[in-house]
Design an enzyme around this catalytic site. Structure first.
Site, short mmCIF file in Angstrom:
data_model
loop_
_atom_site.label_atom_id
_atom_site.label_comp_id
_atom_site.label_asym_id
_atom_site.label_seq_id
_atom_site.Cartn_x
_atom_site.Cartn_y
_atom_site.Cartn_z
N HIS A 163 -17.46 -19.65 -32.73
CA HIS A 163 -17.34 -19.45 -34.18
C HIS A 163 -16.25 -18.40 -34.41
O HIS A 163 -16.22 -17.39 -33.72
CB HIS A 163 -18.68 -18.97 -34.73
CG HIS A 163 -18.78 -19.04 -36.23
ND1 HIS A 163 -18.01 -18.28 -37.06
CD2 HIS A 163 -19.56 -19.80 -37.03
CE1 HIS A 163 -18.32 -18.56 -38.32
NE2 HIS A 163 -19.25 -19.48 -38.33
N ARG A 186 -16.02 -17.40 -46.21
CA ARG A 186 -14.70 -18.02 -46.41
C ARG A 186 -14.81 -19.17 -47.40
O ARG A 186 -13.91 -19.41 -48.19
CB ARG A 186 -14.13 -18.51 -45.07
CG ARG A 186 -13.56 -17.38 -44.21
CD ARG A 186 -13.16 -17.86 -42.83
NE ARG A 186 -14.32 -18.09 -41.98
CZ ARG A 186 -14.56 -19.19 -41.29
NH1 ARG A 186 -13.69 -20.18 -41.30
NH2 ARG A 186 -15.65 -19.31 -40.57
#
Ligand SMILES: Cc1cc2nc3c(=O)[nH]c(=O)nc-3n(C[C@H](O)[C@H](O)[C@H](O)COP(=O)(O)OP(=O)(O)OC[C@H]3O[C@@H](n4cnc5c(N)ncnc54)[C@H](O)[C@@H]3O)c2cc1C
Ligand SMILES: *[C@@H]1O[C@H](CO)[C@@H](O)[C@H](O)[C@H]1NC(C)=O
Length: 498
Positions: free
Chosen positions: A262, A285
């Protein structure tokens, strides 16, 4: 001691709890069918309890209420694209087609308000569902879901019928082999070292992945040695037990080298070298957070797939000049590649100030008042930072086009925010795409001939073949519900056919 249950589920994360609940539901009219759930930790929940970005679903009440145009086809295409064509299409088809029912099950059956939607990396529409904050208090999605399911299971355990029992602190060490080569139950060890056996008609493996192996890597060393030294987001219980248990009976493993890194694990200012990291949720995000290098420049489409964002951080943020770090971090202590994650106020509002407050309390996120304050905190040139933020907003206002990094979805403007929230993030081991080869009915397949091993089913992260080489955000909680429930249905069918 030896006990008996028709169905034994191993692992009390979302996949195991979904399987147990569905099996109980399916067999509600069949007298005497029993289910036992074995969990090696003191509590259920597993990595499922840590999930923070959400669960995918198309054509849900939430998408409808928000007027989102989406389809099973678009979802399947995104999933396959993200897996770089290596996903099994049959498995993807079921995952995506059953996604409406999966989210609806959680919403209707358990009263979970999965009414916040985000469009995460690699998705062509907002379809990742999580919970809104309640009175400024975060309602983490994974925790909420497993708590609701655990409560329901608790009610079954107490209903006096003897149909369900949960045993925690019960680590399964071996599957019992039947004379026909199938499975006849499991052997487990309790905290005090006592050994027990439970005989069963069907065993469901839901033990999760091996991304939490930590300091004693076995699968990681064998299949992904290049990841040695990276921190992980997983709990220390994620050691791939189910893969060992099933391999001993001849089960096939698939895509074991495909371990998801990740892009954004939080680097804590006070403890930059800790091998376990809090995940900076992808939704940060998704709601408009951007990534900057140590010079204050962007370098990637923040909403690209995880593998690509990770590669960009390794490529662009790995020199002393480009690797982001906290002011207080003595050099050499933190990770060798890191970026700044920056949210303008509007993105922070969308993500949830309660959750951000939680990150802030943990020392993972700080607040800056305006661009100059942010530049000082990140120790970057304010002129460079301003230029970066202005360029982003210009690209954002040129609708329908992608910018220099290929970004085409721009959730919020960034240049004129009254406040910013920021943290340092680094790539972390997160999820195992590979695992037991299984079919669409969750039957575990044999390495030798591809045939199902009688009485052995699997669901959740312990399985492989569905996500190809890169799992799409939000697809793991979904696979737990879709394939966990499928395993519960399949198990009850197999029992009732006896
Ligand atoms: C920090 C974090 C955030 C995430 N966020 C998201 C997200 O927002 N959306 C999403 O879709 N996915 C997310 N994921 C991924 C997702 O949470 C997991 O992949 C998924 O929940 C795995 O579920 P599972 O039921 O297969 O395994 P788990 O939830 O890990 O449960 C497995 C259980 O099996 C038990 N067990 C293991 N071995 C044995 C044994 N030998 N005997 C008995 N019990 C055993 C373990 O103790 C554990 O409780 C996230 C993962 C992490 C780590
Ligand atoms: C995908 O899985 C199905 C079973 O669910 C199987 O029949 C098929 O062969 C698999 N495809 C590939 C390419 O492995």
């Amino acid at each position: 001691m030896t006990t008996r249950a028709n169905i034994v589920v191993i692992g009390g994360g979302l996949a195991g709890m979904s399987a147990a609940l569905e099996a109980l539901h399916q067999t509600r009219n069949a007298v005497g069918v029993s289910v036992a759930l074995l969990e090696k930790e003191a509590r259920t929940g597993g990595n499922s309890a840590k999930a923070s970005s959400g669960i995918n679903g198309v054509l849900t009440r939430t998408q409808k209420a928000q007027g989102v145009a989406d389809s099973v086809k678009a979802f399947a295409r995104d999933t396959e694209r993200s897996g770089h064509g290596r996903s099994n299409e049959t498995l993807v088809h079921k995952l995506t087609e059953d996604s409406t029912a999966a989210v609806t099950w959680l919403q209707k059956e358990f009263g979970l308000d999965l009414d916040v939607l985000a469009q995460l990396g690699g998705h062509s529409a907002p379809r990742t569902h999580r919970r809104p904050e309640v009175g400024g208090k975060p309602q983490p999605v994974g925790w909420s879901i497993v708590s609701a399911l655990a409560e329901r299971l608790g009610a079954f355990a107490r209903d006096g019928s003897g149909r369900f029992r949960l045993e925690t602190g019960a680590r399964v060490t071996q599957l019992l082999k039947a004379s026909d080569g199938g499975v006849a139950g499991a052997e487990y060890e309790t905290a005090n070292g006592a050994r027990h056996r439970v005989q069963a008609d069907v065993v469901v493996l839901a033990t999760g992945g091996f991304a939490g192996e930590g300091a004693r890597p076995e699968f990681l060393r064998q299949f992904a040695p290049q990841l040695a030294g990276l921190a992980s987001t997983n709990g220390a219980f994620a050691t791939g037990d189910g893969l060992r248990l099933a391999s001993a009976l001849g089960a096939a493993l698939v895509d074991m080298d495909q371990v998801q890194v990740h892009p954004t694990g939080f680097v804590a200012a006070a403890d930059p070298a800790n091998p376990t990291k809090f995940l900076a949720a992808e939704a940060l995000r998704g709601e408009g957070g951007i990534l900057l290098d140590a010079q204050g420049a962007r370098f990637v489409d923040e909403l690209d797939t995880r593998d690509r964002v990770t590669a960009a951080i390794f490529h662009h943020c790995a020199t002393p000049d480009t690797c982001a770090r906290h002011n207080s971090t003595t050099s050499g202590q933190g990770p060798s590649a890191a970026a700044f994650l920056v949210l303008p106020q509007a993105a922070a509002d969308r993500f949830g100030l309660g959750s951000l407050g939680f990150y802030a309390k943990m020392g993972l996120v700080s607040r800056a008042d305006g661009v100059d304050d942010l530049a000082a905190a990140l120790r970057v040139d304010a002129k460079v930072l301003r230029k970066t933020l202005d360029a982003y907003d210009t690209a954002r206002s040129t609708s329908g086009q992608s910018d220099a990094y290929g970004k085409s979805v721009f959730p919020e403007a960034v240049a004129a925010a009254e406040a910013y929230f920021w943290g340092v993030v680094t790539p972390v081991i997160h999820y195992c795409m590979g695992g037991l080869r299984f079919d669409v009915r969750t039957r575990v397949l044999r390495a030798a001939d591809g045939a199902p091993i009688r009485g052995l089913l699997a669901a959740g992260e312990v399985t492989g073949g569905l996500h190809g080489v890169n799992r799409l955000a939000g697809n793991s909680l979904l696979e737990c519900v879709v394939y966990g429930r499928e395993a519960g249905r399949q198990a009850s069918m197999e029992v009732e056919a006896l």
